[in-house]
Design a protein around this motif. Structure first.
Motif, PDB file in Angstrom:
ATOM      1  N   ARG A   1     -18.613 -15.168  38.278  1.00 59.32           N
ATOM      2  CA  ARG A   1     -18.234 -13.762  38.432  1.00 59.32           C
ATOM      3  C   ARG A   1     -17.037 -13.420  37.547  1.00 59.32           C
ATOM      4  O   ARG A   1     -16.978 -12.333  36.956  1.00 59.32           O
ATOM      5  N   THR A   2     -16.075 -14.350  37.442  1.00 59.42           N
ATOM      6  CA  THR A   2     -14.911 -14.102  36.600  1.00 59.42           C
ATOM      7  C   THR A   2     -15.292 -14.128  35.125  1.00 59.42           C
ATOM      8  O   THR A   2     -14.777 -13.331  34.325  1.00 59.42           O
ATOM      9  N   ALA A   3     -16.202 -15.033  34.762  1.00 51.78           N
ATOM     10  CA  ALA A   3     -16.648 -15.099  33.369  1.00 51.78           C
ATOM     11  C   ALA A   3     -17.337 -13.797  32.956  1.00 51.78           C
ATOM     12  O   ALA A   3     -17.095 -13.265  31.870  1.00 51.78           O
ATOM     13  N   VAL A   4     -18.207 -13.286  33.843  1.00 45.76           N
ATOM     14  CA  VAL A   4     -18.888 -12.022  33.545  1.00 45.76           C
ATOM     15  C   VAL A   4     -17.876 -10.886  33.438  1.00 45.76           C
ATOM     16  O   VAL A   4     -17.955 -10.041  32.537  1.00 45.76           O
ATOM     17  N   ALA A   5     -16.910 -10.874  34.352  1.00 39.17           N
ATOM     18  CA  ALA A   5     -15.907  -9.818  34.338  1.00 39.17           C
ATOM     19  C   ALA A   5     -15.063  -9.875  33.067  1.00 39.17           C
ATOM     20  O   ALA A   5     -14.716  -8.839  32.489  1.00 39.17           O
ATOM     21  N   ILE A   6     -14.734 -11.080  32.606  1.00 33.56           N
ATOM     22  CA  ILE A   6     -13.955 -11.222  31.379  1.00 33.56           C
ATOM     23  C   ILE A   6     -14.736 -10.702  30.178  1.00 33.56           C
ATOM     24  O   ILE A   6     -14.190 -10.044  29.288  1.00 33.56           O
ATOM     25  N   VAL A   7     -16.038 -10.985  30.163  1.00 30.59           N
ATOM     26  CA  VAL A   7     -16.873 -10.493  29.056  1.00 30.59           C
ATOM     27  C   VAL A   7     -16.913  -8.962  29.065  1.00 30.59           C
ATOM     28  O   VAL A   7     -16.751  -8.312  28.018  1.00 30.59           O
ATOM     29  N   LEU A   8     -17.137  -8.382  30.250  1.00 31.31           N
ATOM     30  CA  LEU A   8     -17.186  -6.917  30.344  1.00 31.31           C
ATOM     31  C   LEU A   8     -15.836  -6.290  29.972  1.00 31.31           C
ATOM     32  O   LEU A   8     -15.773  -5.304  29.229  1.00 31.31           O
ATOM     33  N   ALA A   9     -14.765  -6.886  30.502  1.00 33.70           N
ATOM     34  CA  ALA A   9     -13.434  -6.379  30.166  1.00 33.70           C
ATOM     35  C   ALA A   9     -13.170  -6.527  28.669  1.00 33.70           C
ATOM     36  O   ALA A   9     -12.569  -5.645  28.042  1.00 33.70           O
ATOM     37  N   GLY A  10     -13.638  -7.616  28.103  1.00 31.61           N
ATOM     38  CA  GLY A  10     -13.460  -7.833  26.669  1.00 31.61           C
ATOM     39  C   GLY A  10     -14.164  -6.776  25.839  1.00 31.61           C
ATOM     40  O   GLY A  10     -13.644  -6.337  24.804  1.00 31.61           O
ATOM     41  N   CYS A  11     -15.344  -6.373  26.292  1.00 34.86           N
ATOM     42  CA  CYS A  11     -16.059  -5.305  25.584  1.00 34.86           C
ATOM     43  C   CYS A  11     -15.254  -4.006  25.612  1.00 34.86           C
ATOM     44  O   CYS A  11     -15.130  -3.312  24.598  1.00 34.86           O
ATOM     45  N   GLY A  12     -14.705  -3.695  26.788  1.00 34.05           N
ATOM     46  CA  GLY A  12     -13.898  -2.484  26.902  1.00 34.05           C
ATOM     47  C   GLY A  12     -12.648  -2.557  26.055  1.00 34.05           C
ATOM     48  O   GLY A  12     -12.274  -1.591  25.377  1.00 34.05           O
ATOM     49  N   ILE A  13     -11.990  -3.726  26.073  1.00 33.76           N
ATOM     50  CA  ILE A  13     -10.766  -3.900  25.297  1.00 33.76           C
ATOM     51  C   ILE A  13     -11.066  -3.797  23.803  1.00 33.76           C
ATOM     52  O   ILE A  13     -10.351  -3.147  23.043  1.00 33.76           O
ATOM     53  N   GLY A  14     -12.151  -4.458  23.371  1.00 33.39           N
ATOM     54  CA  GLY A  14     -12.515  -4.407  21.965  1.00 33.39           C
ATOM     55  C   GLY A  14     -12.805  -2.992  21.501  1.00 33.39           C
ATOM     56  O   GLY A  14     -12.435  -2.591  20.397  1.00 33.39           O
ATOM     57  N   TYR A  15     -13.463  -2.233  22.352  1.00 30.54           N
ATOM     58  CA  TYR A  15     -13.777  -0.835  22.032  1.00 30.54           C
ATOM     59  C   TYR A  15     -12.491  -0.023  21.879  1.00 30.54           C
ATOM     60  O   TYR A  15     -12.324   0.765  20.946  1.00 30.54           O
ATOM     61  N   MET A  16     -11.566  -0.241  22.806  1.00 33.00           N
ATOM     62  CA  MET A  16     -10.290   0.454  22.741  1.00 33.00           C
ATOM     63  C   MET A  16      -9.470  -0.019  21.537  1.00 33.00           C
ATOM     64  O   MET A  16      -8.887   0.766  20.801  1.00 33.00           O
ATOM     65  N   TYR A  17      -9.457  -1.318  21.325  1.00 38.74           N
ATOM     66  CA  TYR A  17      -8.630  -1.918  20.289  1.00 38.74           C
ATOM     67  C   TYR A  17      -9.055  -1.461  18.897  1.00 38.74           C
ATOM     68  O   TYR A  17      -8.207  -1.192  18.036  1.00 38.74           O
ATOM     69  N   GLY A  18     -10.340  -1.342  18.679  1.00 37.63           N
ATOM     70  CA  GLY A  18     -10.831  -0.949  17.373  1.00 37.63           C
ATOM     71  C   GLY A  18     -10.296   0.399  16.937  1.00 37.63           C
ATOM     72  O   GLY A  18     -10.022   0.619  15.755  1.00 37.63           O
ATOM     73  N   THR A  19     -10.126   1.309  17.885  1.00 34.82           N
ATOM     74  CA  THR A  19      -9.598   2.635  17.566  1.00 34.82           C
ATOM     75  C   THR A  19      -8.087   2.625  17.455  1.00 34.82           C
ATOM     76  O   THR A  19      -7.511   3.185  16.513  1.00 34.82           O
ATOM     77  N   GLN A  20      -7.423   1.964  18.374  1.00 36.61           N
ATOM     78  CA  GLN A  20      -5.967   2.019  18.415  1.00 36.61           C
ATOM     79  C   GLN A  20      -5.319   1.281  17.255  1.00 36.61           C
ATOM     80  O   GLN A  20      -4.232   1.647  16.812  1.00 36.61           O
ATOM     81  N   LEU A  21      -5.977   0.236  16.737  1.00 41.22           N
ATOM     82  CA  LEU A  21      -5.375  -0.541  15.666  1.00 41.22           C
ATOM     83  C   LEU A  21      -5.131   0.313  14.436  1.00 41.22           C
ATOM     84  O   LEU A  21      -4.122   0.202  13.758  1.00 41.22           O
TER      85      LEU A  21
END
Length: 290
Positions: A124-144
């Protein structure tokens, strides 16, 4: 302080809310800049902890620092890196950019905890990390693209030091060493204030600035950092870092509401995915324990 898992989760959420006020308050400073901001916040953190820790633990807290050994001092160095890098990064780039960059913490923590203390990551934590990573990557790509590269690079030291810190905390308890790492927050704040003092000269902060930085020292650092170490005795290292991602959401919202730093639609979409991952991880975990 003895906590059940559910209590530790709620307390960790409160900790992230207190951590998240740094960005919006920093945007209301009048004259203080860069290392002076870091110095005053760390200085008032030291003052606050010199009151808070003896109140709860008595003079024994100073003996614990002397007897703490390498885990306590290494944790203190990690805290000092996080304290310093975070505030310097906030003076170089946007609040959202700093917070999104810090969000790589769960991935670094999970890897270090797996390598050095053998923590198995629940599915469950591994899945959550992957999902959170997708959200972070999406945010990060714009903010950088919107922020400073220098600010981003400085901000990267925060999750790296945090990953080492949580792993050290978990490893010391896993090996049965009764080491109280809460005083490590005091050590970290003292190191940060001493290192940044020469760089902060000459002081330019107004009385208004000093008052705001004193507030940060107490409410945004001293209290929540001490409580986060208490939570680390109950929660797994990857779980702590995953909950810590709420600081990203809270911080961006507060900067938007209190300082006019409007996040882009991609930040809102990515943040929603991160919160969804957090809720999924905790709800599944509570159901399994029940």
């Amino acid at each position: 302080m003895k906590l059940k898992h559910g209590q530790a989760v709620v307390l960790m959420v409160a900790v992230t809310l207190m951590w998240s006020i740094a960005g919006v308050i920093t945007r209301h400073l009048e004259q203080a800049r860069s290392f002076e901001v870091t110095f005053w916040r760390s200085f008032f953190t030291v003052v606050s902890l010199l009151v808070i820790l003896p109140f709860f633990q008595g003079r024994e807290v100073f003996a614990k620092i002397r007897r703490g050994g390498w885990p306590l001092w290494l944790s203190g160095v990690c805290w000092s890196v996080m304290f310093t890098a975070f505030m310097v990064a906030l003076t170089l780039t946007s609040v959202a950019n700093v917070l999104v960059t810090m969000s790589v913490g769960p991935f670094l923590t999970a890897v270090l905890a797996r390598i050095f203390i053998g923590h198995r990551i629940p599915p469950r934590t591994a899945v959550a990390i992957v999902l959170a990573g997708c959200g972070i990557g999406y945010m990060y790509g714009t903010q950088l693209g919107e922020g400073s590269i220098a600010g981003t690079l400085v901000a990267l030291f925060v999750p790296l030091a945090g990953a080492v810190n949580w792993t050290v905390t978990q490893r010391s308890h896993a090996q049965g060493h009764d080491v109280d790492l809460v005083p490590a927050v005091l050590v970290g704040a003292a190191i940060s204030s001493l290192v940044t003092l020469p760089l902060a000269m000459p002081f330019q902060a107004s009385g208004h600035d000093v008052a705001l930085l004193a507030l940060l020292g107490l409410v945004q650092l001293a209290i929540p950092c001490a409580l986060s170490v208490v939570c680390a005795r109950v929660l797994k290292a990857p779980e702590i870092s995953l909950l810590g991602l709420l600081e990203v959401i809270f911080g961006i919202v507060l900067a938007w509401w209190g300082a006019g730093e409007v996040p882009t639609p991609t930040v809102l979409a990515g943040g929603s995915l991160v919160i969804g991952a957090l809720m999924l991880n905790e709800l599944v975990g509570w159901r399994q324990r029940a």
